[in-house]
Design a protein around this motif. Structure first.
Motif, PDB file in Angstrom:
ATOM      1  N   MET A 167       0.810  -1.213   0.000  1.00 35.66           N
ATOM      2  CA  MET A 167       0.000   0.000   0.000  1.00 35.66           C
ATOM      3  C   MET A 167       0.848   1.271   0.000  1.00 35.66           C
ATOM      4  SD  MET A 167      -3.094  -1.055  -0.146  1.00 35.66           S
ATOM      5  CE  MET A 167      -4.198   0.230   0.424  1.00 35.66           C
ATOM      6  N   PRO A 168       1.059   1.885  -1.173  1.00 36.97           N
ATOM      7  CA  PRO A 168       1.683   3.212  -1.217  1.00 36.97           C
ATOM      8  C   PRO A 168       0.676   4.272  -0.774  1.00 36.97           C
ATOM      9  CG  PRO A 168       1.070   2.509  -3.411  1.00 36.97           C
ATOM     10  CD  PRO A 168       0.767   1.353  -2.504  1.00 36.97           C
ATOM     11  N   SER A 169       1.174   5.476  -0.549  1.00 35.35           N
ATOM     12  CA  SER A 169       0.329   6.542  -0.003  1.00 35.35           C
ATOM     13  C   SER A 169      -0.903   6.839  -0.848  1.00 35.35           C
ATOM     14  CB  SER A 169       1.151   7.827   0.157  1.00 35.35           C
ATOM     15  OG  SER A 169       2.136   7.675   1.140  1.00 35.35           O
ATOM     16  N   ASP A 170      -0.739   6.861  -2.173  1.00 35.18           N
ATOM     17  CA  ASP A 170      -1.888   7.219  -3.000  1.00 35.18           C
ATOM     18  C   ASP A 170      -2.987   6.168  -2.929  1.00 35.18           C
ATOM     19  OD1 ASP A 170      -0.318   5.386  -4.352  1.00 35.18           O
ATOM     20  OD2 ASP A 170      -0.560   6.315  -6.321  1.00 35.18           O
ATOM     21  N   ASN A 171      -2.617   4.898  -2.836  1.00 27.89           N
ATOM     22  CA  ASN A 171      -3.641   3.862  -2.694  1.00 27.89           C
ATOM     23  C   ASN A 171      -4.329   3.933  -1.328  1.00 27.89           C
ATOM     24  OD1 ASN A 171      -3.740   2.542  -5.195  1.00 27.89           O
ATOM     25  ND2 ASN A 171      -3.588   0.521  -4.238  1.00 27.89           N
ATOM     26  N   LEU A 172      -3.557   4.257  -0.294  1.00 28.71           N
ATOM     27  CA  LEU A 172      -4.147   4.423   1.029  1.00 28.71           C
ATOM     28  C   LEU A 172      -5.152   5.577   1.042  1.00 28.71           C
ATOM     29  CD1 LEU A 172      -0.989   3.852   3.247  1.00 28.71           C
ATOM     30  CD2 LEU A 172      -3.035   2.416   3.220  1.00 28.71           C
ATOM     31  N   GLN A 173      -4.799   6.665   0.374  1.00 29.88           N
ATOM     32  CA  GLN A 173      -5.715   7.802   0.297  1.00 29.88           C
ATOM     33  C   GLN A 173      -6.988   7.445  -0.458  1.00 29.88           C
ATOM     34  OE1 GLN A 173      -3.289  10.876  -1.449  1.00 29.88           O
ATOM     35  NE2 GLN A 173      -2.010  11.091   0.372  1.00 29.88           N
ATOM     36  N   LYS A 174      -6.830   6.690  -1.538  1.00 27.39           N
ATOM     37  CA  LYS A 174      -8.000   6.264  -2.318  1.00 27.39           C
ATOM     38  C   LYS A 174      -8.873   5.298  -1.515  1.00 27.39           C
ATOM     39  CE  LYS A 174      -5.663   6.776  -6.790  1.00 27.39           C
ATOM     40  NZ  LYS A 174      -5.032   6.033  -7.922  1.00 27.39           N
ATOM     41  N   LEU A 175      -8.225   4.433  -0.744  1.00 24.69           N
ATOM     42  CA  LEU A 175      -8.974   3.485   0.073  1.00 24.69           C
ATOM     43  C   LEU A 175      -9.756   4.209   1.162  1.00 24.69           C
ATOM     44  CD1 LEU A 175      -9.689   0.579   0.723  1.00 24.69           C
ATOM     45  CD2 LEU A 175      -7.559   0.407   2.053  1.00 24.69           C
ATOM     46  N   GLU A 176      -9.121   5.168   1.805  1.00 23.05           N
ATOM     47  CA  GLU A 176      -9.818   5.975   2.808  1.00 23.05           C
ATOM     48  C   GLU A 176     -11.031   6.661   2.184  1.00 23.05           C
ATOM     49  OE1 GLU A 176      -9.133   9.969   5.582  1.00 23.05           O
ATOM     50  OE2 GLU A 176      -7.621   9.366   4.105  1.00 23.05           O
ATOM     51  N   ALA A 177     -10.844   7.256   1.011  1.00 21.46           N
ATOM     52  CA  ALA A 177     -11.927   7.977   0.339  1.00 21.46           C
ATOM     53  C   ALA A 177     -13.066   7.034  -0.039  1.00 21.46           C
ATOM     54  CB  ALA A 177     -11.395   8.688  -0.906  1.00 21.46           C
ATOM     55  N   ALA A 178     -12.736   5.831  -0.482  1.00 16.90           N
ATOM     56  CA  ALA A 178     -13.758   4.859  -0.878  1.00 16.90           C
ATOM     57  C   ALA A 178     -14.589   4.418   0.320  1.00 16.90           C
ATOM     58  CB  ALA A 178     -13.109   3.655  -1.551  1.00 16.90           C
ATOM     59  N   ILE A 179     -13.938   4.240   1.464  1.00 17.20           N
ATOM     60  CA  ILE A 179     -14.654   3.846   2.679  1.00 17.20           C
ATOM     61  C   ILE A 179     -15.601   4.956   3.119  1.00 17.20           C
ATOM     62  CG2 ILE A 179     -14.368   3.316   5.133  1.00 17.20           C
ATOM     63  CD1 ILE A 179     -11.634   2.000   4.261  1.00 17.20           C
ATOM     64  N   ILE A 180     -15.118   6.200   3.077  1.00 13.17           N
ATOM     65  CA  ILE A 180     -15.969   7.337   3.448  1.00 13.17           C
ATOM     66  C   ILE A 180     -17.140   7.465   2.487  1.00 13.17           C
ATOM     67  CG2 ILE A 180     -16.035   9.849   3.647  1.00 13.17           C
ATOM     68  CD1 ILE A 180     -13.084   9.681   4.608  1.00 13.17           C
ATOM     69  N   GLU A 181     -16.860   7.323   1.188  1.00 14.43           N
ATOM     70  CA  GLU A 181     -17.920   7.406   0.174  1.00 14.43           C
ATOM     71  C   GLU A 181     -18.978   6.330   0.399  1.00 14.43           C
ATOM     72  OE1 GLU A 181     -18.546   6.609  -4.623  1.00 14.43           O
ATOM     73  OE2 GLU A 181     -16.525   6.938  -3.836  1.00 14.43           O
ATOM     74  N   ALA A 182     -18.548   5.105   0.636  1.00 17.95           N
ATOM     75  CA  ALA A 182     -19.497   4.007   0.857  1.00 17.95           C
ATOM     76  C   ALA A 182     -20.316   4.238   2.119  1.00 17.95           C
ATOM     77  CB  ALA A 182     -18.751   2.678   0.950  1.00 17.95           C
ATOM     78  N   GLY A 183     -19.695   4.847   3.118  1.00 18.20           N
ATOM     79  CA  GLY A 183     -20.405   5.116   4.360  1.00 18.20           C
ATOM     80  C   GLY A 183     -21.559   6.084   4.182  1.00 18.20           C
ATOM     81  N   TYR A 184     -21.428   7.014   3.237  1.00 21.04           N
ATOM     82  CA  TYR A 184     -22.463   8.026   3.007  1.00 21.04           C
ATOM     83  C   TYR A 184     -23.432   7.647   1.888  1.00 21.04           C
ATOM     84  CZ  TYR A 184     -20.163  11.333   6.136  1.00 21.04           C
ATOM     85  OH  TYR A 184     -19.633  11.956   7.247  1.00 21.04           O
ATOM     86  N   MET A 224     -12.514   3.325   8.737  1.00 24.11           N
ATOM     87  CA  MET A 224     -13.249   2.082   8.968  1.00 24.11           C
ATOM     88  C   MET A 224     -13.960   2.121  10.316  1.00 24.11           C
ATOM     89  SD  MET A 224     -10.347  -0.565   7.511  1.00 24.11           S
ATOM     90  CE  MET A 224     -11.295  -2.069   7.762  1.00 24.11           C
ATOM     91  N   ARG A 225     -13.275   2.613  11.317  1.00 24.40           N
ATOM     92  CA  ARG A 225     -13.845   2.697  12.665  1.00 24.40           C
ATOM     93  C   ARG A 225     -15.053   3.619  12.710  1.00 24.40           C
ATOM     94  NH1 ARG A 225     -13.118   6.513  16.616  1.00 24.40           N
ATOM     95  NH2 ARG A 225     -11.482   7.592  15.430  1.00 24.40           N
ATOM     96  N   LYS A 226     -14.957   4.753  12.032  1.00 21.74           N
ATOM     97  CA  LYS A 226     -16.018   5.769  12.103  1.00 21.74           C
ATOM     98  C   LYS A 226     -17.119   5.572  11.076  1.00 21.74           C
ATOM     99  CE  LYS A 226     -12.953   9.187  11.998  1.00 21.74           C
ATOM    100  NZ  LYS A 226     -12.384  10.553  12.038  1.00 21.74           N
ATOM    101  N   CYS A 227     -16.907   4.684  10.109  1.00 15.14           N
ATOM    102  CA  CYS A 227     -17.933   4.404   9.106  1.00 15.14           C
ATOM    103  C   CYS A 227     -19.180   3.874   9.807  1.00 15.14           C
ATOM    104  CB  CYS A 227     -17.407   3.379   8.105  1.00 15.14           C
ATOM    105  SG  CYS A 227     -18.603   2.917   6.828  1.00 15.14           S
ATOM    106  N   SER A 228     -20.345   4.372   9.425  1.00 14.88           N
ATOM    107  CA  SER A 228     -21.589   3.993  10.107  1.00 14.88           C
ATOM    108  C   SER A 228     -22.077   2.602   9.711  1.00 14.88           C
ATOM    109  CB  SER A 228     -22.672   5.026   9.807  1.00 14.88           C
ATOM    110  OG  SER A 228     -22.983   5.046   8.416  1.00 14.88           O
ATOM    111  N   LYS A 229     -21.436   1.997   8.719  1.00 13.08           N
ATOM    112  CA  LYS A 229     -21.886   0.700   8.226  1.00 13.08           C
ATOM    113  C   LYS A 229     -20.913  -0.414   8.607  1.00 13.08           C
ATOM    114  CE  LYS A 229     -24.272   3.205   4.705  1.00 13.08           C
ATOM    115  NZ  LYS A 229     -24.197   3.856   3.386  1.00 13.08           N
ATOM    116  N   LEU A 230     -21.461  -1.600   8.810  1.00  8.77           N
ATOM    117  CA  LEU A 230     -20.621  -2.739   9.141  1.00  8.77           C
ATOM    118  C   LEU A 230     -19.708  -3.080   7.962  1.00  8.77           C
ATOM    119  CD1 LEU A 230     -23.085  -5.151  10.982  1.00  8.77           C
ATOM    120  CD2 LEU A 230     -21.479  -3.515  11.976  1.00  8.77           C
ATOM    121  N   ILE A 231     -18.457  -3.412   8.268  1.00 10.82           N
ATOM    122  CA  ILE A 231     -17.475  -3.764   7.247  1.00 10.82           C
ATOM    123  C   ILE A 231     -17.052  -5.214   7.448  1.00 10.82           C
ATOM    124  CG2 ILE A 231     -15.210  -3.266   6.260  1.00 10.82           C
ATOM    125  CD1 ILE A 231     -15.519  -0.388   7.251  1.00 10.82           C
ATOM    126  N   ILE A 232     -17.270  -6.015   6.416  1.00 12.45           N
ATOM    127  CA  ILE A 232     -16.851  -7.415   6.435  1.00 12.45           C
ATOM    128  C   ILE A 232     -15.520  -7.527   5.703  1.00 12.45           C
ATOM    129  CG2 ILE A 232     -17.413  -9.765   5.694  1.00 12.45           C
ATOM    130  CD1 ILE A 232     -20.371  -8.876   5.696  1.00 12.45           C
TER     131      ILE A 232
END
Length: 250
Positions: free
Chosen positions: A27-44, A93-101
């Motif tokens: 996981m390079p930085s740009d992929n980590l940033q994209k992963l964070e953004a995807a989790i936030i997007e899915a949460g909303y 992941m912790r703050k996402c309102s949805k369960l993550i499997i």
């Protein structure tokens, strides 16, 4: 060579977040940033009721930090920013309102173990051995420690940290609580993940949301804690020991 990616796909009210990197899903930085953004997007996203976190390929779930990027770090601030990438993903992941499997099809190393530990429920194959290799290169699993200790207990966390060059089996990970179940093949894993995710998606969304809060009660200080841990790792990666050790991976 395949290009790195992070993608979000929706099927039957389940959001499948998949990350990939050709270097064993490091996981390079740009992929980590994209992963964070995807989790936030899915949460909303109101069309998603449950999230599945997975990686591409059929061998390694996640090899942890990108060694190429680690080698290039030359100051404490850059180091802190790099390790903050994993901190930000775990906090998302912790703050996402949805369960993550979690769907772990293969080996997980370092930050990859942290990602698995930060899911709410994790399923794996028998090939999904785990390793915390950080001490062997002169740093430590500081950022992911709260997530791993919370899921597996401090004793297991300490055992893996100290035996930094040893892979621990998927059965060890199941016994210590990281994996809820272990399957013989990727196909049976995927069937189980899909069945569970779609069953959860049929439940009351508000109940799922409230249970997520209960699961993560007492972790509200992690926003600050994980960044402080990133600072420790960012300083240690500048040490002569770590620089010399990382040269072997060039």
């Amino acid at each position: 060579m395949l290009e790195p990616y992070v993608k979000l796909e929706i099927d039957n009210q389940v959001g499948y977040i998949e990350f990939f990197h050709p270097e064993h899903n490091a996981m390079p930085s740009d992929n980590l940033q994209k992963l964070e953004a995807a989790i936030i997007e899915a949460g909303y996203n109101d069309s998603i009721k449950v999230i599945v976190l997975k990686s591409g390929g059929d061998r390694t779930f996640c090899a942890g930090a990108s060694f190429k990027e680690l080698i290039a770090i030359d100051n404490a601030e850059t180091g802190k920013q790099f390790f903050s990438g994993f901190a930000n993903v775990i906090n998302a992941m912790r703050k996402c309102s949805k369960l993550i499997i979690g769907r772990v099809q293969g080996k997980a190393v370092g930050g990859g173990v942290g990602l698995a530990a930060a899911t709410d429920f994790c399923l794996a194959t028998k090939f999904a051995a785990i390793k915390l290799s950080e001490l062997s290169i002169g740093i430590g699993p500081f950022v992911i420690e709260p997530a791993v200790s919370r899921k597996m207990g401090q004793t297991a966390m300490s055992e893996m940290t100290i035996n930094a060059e040893e892979f621990f089996s998927s059965e060890f990970a199941k016994d210590k609580g990281l994996y809820a179940d272990v399957f013989d093949s990727v196909e049976t894993l995927d069937n189980a993940v899909k069945a569970l995710a779609e069953k959860l998606a049929s439940y009351n969304s508000e109940a799922l949301k409230e249970m997520k809060k209960v699961f993560w009660k007492g972790t509200e200080h992690w926003d600050d804690l994980l960044i402080e841990r990133a600072k420790i790792s960012g300083n240690l990666v500048l040490s002569d020991f770590t620089k010399e050790t990382l040269k072997r991976f060039k």
